[in-house]
Design a protein around this motif. Structure first.
Motif, PDB file in Angstrom:
ATOM      1  N   ASP A  62       3.984   4.366   9.979  1.00 53.90           N
ATOM      2  CA  ASP A  62       3.912   2.924   9.761  1.00 53.90           C
ATOM      3  C   ASP A  62       2.645   2.533   9.003  1.00 53.90           C
ATOM      4  N   ARG A  63       1.514   3.080   9.422  1.00 56.91           N
ATOM      5  CA  ARG A  63       0.253   2.774   8.725  1.00 56.91           C
ATOM      6  C   ARG A  63       0.260   3.339   7.301  1.00 56.91           C
ATOM      7  N   ASP A  64       0.828   4.525   7.148  1.00 58.08           N
ATOM      8  CA  ASP A  64       0.903   5.112   5.807  1.00 58.08           C
ATOM      9  C   ASP A  64       1.793   4.266   4.897  1.00 58.08           C
ATOM     10  N   PHE A  65       2.892   3.769   5.446  1.00 58.57           N
ATOM     11  CA  PHE A  65       3.781   2.892   4.676  1.00 58.57           C
ATOM     12  C   PHE A  65       3.023   1.652   4.204  1.00 58.57           C
ATOM     13  N   VAL A  66       2.311   1.021   5.120  1.00 59.46           N
ATOM     14  CA  VAL A  66       1.555  -0.183   4.771  1.00 59.46           C
ATOM     15  C   VAL A  66       0.446   0.162   3.778  1.00 59.46           C
ATOM     16  N   ALA A  67      -0.215   1.281   3.979  1.00 55.33           N
ATOM     17  CA  ALA A  67      -1.304   1.677   3.072  1.00 55.33           C
ATOM     18  C   ALA A  67      -0.808   1.869   1.640  1.00 55.33           C
ATOM     19  N   MET A  68       0.441   2.300   1.492  1.00 57.40           N
ATOM     20  CA  MET A  68       0.996   2.474   0.140  1.00 57.40           C
ATOM     21  C   MET A  68       1.629   1.194  -0.396  1.00 57.40           C
ATOM     22  N   MET A  69       2.196   0.402   0.490  1.00 60.07           N
ATOM     23  CA  MET A  69       2.894  -0.800   0.041  1.00 60.07           C
ATOM     24  C   MET A  69       1.952  -1.949  -0.329  1.00 60.07           C
ATOM     25  N   VAL A  70       0.835  -2.041   0.360  1.00 62.61           N
ATOM     26  CA  VAL A  70      -0.097  -3.127   0.037  1.00 62.61           C
ATOM     27  C   VAL A  70      -0.571  -3.036  -1.416  1.00 62.61           C
ATOM     28  N   GLU A 106       4.146 -11.048   2.217  1.00 61.42           N
ATOM     29  CA  GLU A 106       4.584  -9.733   2.687  1.00 61.42           C
ATOM     30  C   GLU A 106       3.400  -8.843   3.050  1.00 61.42           C
ATOM     31  N   ILE A 107       2.333  -8.925   2.277  1.00 54.04           N
ATOM     32  CA  ILE A 107       1.126  -8.162   2.625  1.00 54.04           C
ATOM     33  C   ILE A 107       0.625  -8.597   3.996  1.00 54.04           C
ATOM     34  N   ALA A 108       0.541  -9.896   4.216  1.00 55.90           N
ATOM     35  CA  ALA A 108       0.070 -10.415   5.509  1.00 55.90           C
ATOM     36  C   ALA A 108       1.000  -9.970   6.638  1.00 55.90           C
ATOM     37  N   ALA A 109       2.312 -10.022   6.426  1.00 54.41           N
ATOM     38  CA  ALA A 109       3.272  -9.621   7.459  1.00 54.41           C
ATOM     39  C   ALA A 109       3.130  -8.139   7.794  1.00 54.41           C
ATOM     40  N   MET A 110       2.939  -7.302   6.773  1.00 58.42           N
ATOM     41  CA  MET A 110       2.770  -5.863   7.035  1.00 58.42           C
ATOM     42  C   MET A 110       1.476  -5.598   7.797  1.00 58.42           C
ATOM     43  N   GLN A 111       0.407  -6.295   7.421  1.00 56.68           N
ATOM     44  CA  GLN A 111      -0.874  -6.115   8.116  1.00 56.68           C
ATOM     45  C   GLN A 111      -0.736  -6.520   9.585  1.00 56.68           C
ATOM     46  N   LEU A 112      -0.088  -7.655   9.824  1.00 61.48           N
ATOM     47  CA  LEU A 112       0.114  -8.112  11.203  1.00 61.48           C
ATOM     48  C   LEU A 112       0.973  -7.133  11.988  1.00 61.48           C
ATOM     49  N   ALA A 113       1.977  -6.545  11.352  1.00 55.35           N
ATOM     50  CA  ALA A 113       2.894  -5.633  12.032  1.00 55.35           C
ATOM     51  C   ALA A 113       2.190  -4.387  12.567  1.00 55.35           C
ATOM     52  N   ILE A 114       1.130  -3.967  11.905  1.00 52.76           N
ATOM     53  CA  ILE A 114       0.407  -2.780  12.387  1.00 52.76           C
ATOM     54  C   ILE A 114      -0.887  -3.153  13.107  1.00 52.76           C
ATOM     55  N   GLY A 115      -1.107  -4.437  13.311  1.00 49.30           N
ATOM     56  CA  GLY A 115      -2.296  -4.884  14.031  1.00 49.30           C
ATOM     57  C   GLY A 115      -3.565  -4.824  13.212  1.00 49.30           C
TER      58      GLY A 115
END
Length: 133
Positions: A62-70, A106-115
């Motif tokens: 999950d964190r890796d996904f966010v790290a690449m998607m942001v 979407e960036i904000a939503a992904m950040q919130l999703a992983i805390g």
């Protein structure tokens, strides 16, 4: 039956073709010069995005996904900002504005999703008339 052009006609045709090529080349170079700031901004956005997307895996999908998607989403924001700065098509400028808002959300939503903490607020790009060419 194939008709061979006479020598003067052949020279005239070759001269016209060369002139047309030269004028096309000059026109392309001028267009490239006018478009250069946009292309430079777009190239910089793509380079930042590709560098950011090359995040080292952590073992947390999950964190890796966010790290690449942001960085991917930020790249879209940066490219949309280049459209707002240099583009003239009002429909595309409106789409670019929508891209900026949607990608930031979407960036904000992904950040919130992983805390993770939310990214700092950024001012909106200038919505004024684009640079005239």
């Amino acid at each position: 039956m194939i008709r061979i052009l006479s020598s003067p006609r052949r020279r005239l045709s070759a001269g016209l073709a060369a002139a047309a090529f030269f004028l096309g080349l000059v026109s392309a170079l001028q267009a490239g010069t006018e478009e250069k700031p946009f292309l430079d901004a777009n190239d910089a956005a793509m380079a930042r995005m590709m560098t950011g997307m090359a995040a080292k895996p952590t073992g947390d999908v999950d964190r890796d996904f966010v790290a690449m998607m942001v960085p991917h989403h930020q790249g879209a924001i940066d490219m949309a900002q280049a459209e707002l700065r240099y583009g003239t098509n009002e429909q595309l400028r409106r789409i670019a504005q929508e891209i900026i808002v949607e990608q930031q959300q979407e960036i904000a939503a992904m950040q919130l999703a992983i805390g993770a903490p939310l990214p700092p607020s950024q001012s909106s790009p200038d919505q004024s008339t684009p640079h005239q060419h």
